[in-house]
Design an enzyme around this catalytic site. Structure first.
Site, PDB file in Angstrom:
ATOM      1  N   TYR A   3      -8.978   7.072   1.211  1.00  0.00           N
ATOM      2  CA  TYR A   3      -7.890   6.100   1.346  1.00  0.00           C
ATOM      3  C   TYR A   3      -8.426   4.685   1.107  1.00  0.00           C
ATOM      4  O   TYR A   3      -7.912   3.937   0.264  1.00  0.00           O
ATOM      5  CB  TYR A   3      -7.257   6.211   2.744  1.00  0.00           C
ATOM      6  CG  TYR A   3      -6.327   5.062   3.067  1.00  0.00           C
ATOM      7  CD1 TYR A   3      -5.142   4.891   2.349  1.00  0.00           C
ATOM      8  CD2 TYR A   3      -6.636   4.136   4.062  1.00  0.00           C
ATOM      9  CE1 TYR A   3      -4.302   3.828   2.611  1.00  0.00           C
ATOM     10  CE2 TYR A   3      -5.798   3.072   4.337  1.00  0.00           C
ATOM     11  CZ  TYR A   3      -4.625   2.928   3.609  1.00  0.00           C
ATOM     12  OH  TYR A   3      -3.799   1.858   3.878  1.00  0.00           O
ATOM     13  N   THR A   7      -6.017  -2.921   2.639  1.00  0.00           N
ATOM     14  CA  THR A   7      -6.236  -2.402   3.988  1.00  0.00           C
ATOM     15  C   THR A   7      -7.617  -2.755   4.507  1.00  0.00           C
ATOM     16  O   THR A   7      -8.571  -2.885   3.719  1.00  0.00           O
ATOM     17  CB  THR A   7      -6.093  -0.859   3.977  1.00  0.00           C
ATOM     18  OG1 THR A   7      -6.583  -0.342   5.222  1.00  0.00           O
ATOM     19  CG2 THR A   7      -6.929  -0.226   2.873  1.00  0.00           C
TER      20      THR A   7
END
Ligand code: UDP
Length: 327
Positions: free
Chosen positions: A140, A116
């Site tokens: 995250y 990501t």
């Protein structure tokens, strides 16, 4: 090819399975159905199991001779990761490590990892190239970065080769509306905007209008899910041809502010849905735009749906169907 797709019943994974199935690959999906749906699988055999279950992983990888693993299964909500970091480190890092370890033990030498843009944190220069330091600002992003680092170190000393694809903001749905996002508790901007347009939510929040961006709202690089799937296919071909381990940004290199996305959602739907300006959301960087020259050059990747209007239109067609069929 014989392929293991973890998280294949989820949003992006199910689009991958659709395309791999259409191309005639032999697919096993590994999914605990925590957010995925059996009905989203247009092809393949489903193994309902958790990546924490190392014994099931071991037996599966021992019995089946996978040519490659494509690893999507993960949690994805930035704000939730700030509130519950253990949940994110456990699933996105520790469970990923179980999978990588099983690959190494059982001779699966090609691995594609869903990373990501959150691994970059708050980069100062836009667009972002892959070589800048990784400084994630939320669990995250950290959990995904840790898996990237584990892959890097493990690949150094084993036969494993991997491609980590750093996704920017993935949106849109299958243009034939067979599959799309099915999260009941959506957190992503485009999905929430469209569900507000459908009257499923009272209003859409704009999280922060005081960022140092031209209109004060955050800027993101939105990429259609099918262009992202093409990037995975290109990565698979690259590894099959002996390509060395590499990391690629997946985005178009164009940024849109939250306000611009909201305006486009209103235009596509023809509905002037209610919008509220609220405070910032924890863990949000002001801007993230990909420099995608590496993937274009090294993998020959070229996007086909590089238009915000198309992305939102395909998501809108899906959301209407989802509502009509109560999916
Ligand atoms: N956002 C927003 N309202 C929402 C959901 C998201 O203003 O209801 C903003 C969010 O703060 C971020 C951008 O939209 O700046 C994209 O957020 P999203 O959750 O879609 O993706 P992320 O960039 O966090 O992966």
């Amino acid at each position: 090819m014989k392929l293991l797709v973890t998280g294949g019943a989820g949003y992006i994974g199910s689009h991958m399975v659709r395309t791999l199935g259409e191309k005639g690959h032999d697919i096993v999906v590994y999914d605990n159905l925590s957010s995925g749906h059996r009905e989203s699988l247009l092809y393949g055999r489903l193994v309902v199991a958790d990546l924490a279950d190392r014994e099931t992983l071991r037996i599966l990888l021992q019995e089946e001779n996978f040519d490659a693993v494509i690893h999507f299964a993960a949690f994805i909500a930035v704000e939730e990761s700030v509130k519950d970091p253990v949940k994110y480190y456990r699933n996105n890092f520790s469970n990923a490590l179980n999978l990588i370890e099983a690959c190494v033990r059982h001779g699966v030498d090609k691995f594609i990892f869903s990373s990501t843009a959150a691994v970059y944190g708050m980069p100062e220069k836009m667009p972002v190239t892959e070589g800048i330091p990784l400084l994630p600002i939320n669990p995250y992003g950290s959990s995904k970065m840790m898996t990237e680092l584990a892959l890097r170190d493990i690949a150094q000393v084993t036969g494993l080769r991997y491609v980590a694809l750093r996704y920017f903001n993935v949106a849109g749905a299958d243009p034939q509306t067979r599959i799309g996002q099915r999260y009941k508790e959506a957190t992503h901007l485009i999905t929430l905007a469209l569900r507000t347009a459908l009257g499923l939510r009272e209003s859409l929040n704009i999280f922060g209008t005081d960022y140092a961006t031209p209109d004060g709202t955050c800027i993101r690089d939105y990429i259609h899910v099918d262009d992202l799937i093409d990037a995975h296919l290109a990565a698979l071909g690259y590894l099959a041809e002996g390509g060395r381990s590499q990391v690629f940004n997946c985005g178009y290199g164009k940024g849109y502010s939250v306000r611009e996305v909201v305006d486009m959602a209103k235009r596509v739907t023809g509905i002037d849905f209610p919008v509220k300006e609220t405070g910032r959301r924890a863990g949000d960087p002001p801007a993230l735009i990909a420099d995608s020259s590496r993937i274009r050059k090294d993998l020959g990747w070229q996007p086909s749906h590089d238009e915000l209007e198309f992305i939102i239109q395909s998501a809108w067609d899906w959301e209407k169907k989802r509502l009509a069929l109560n999916l």
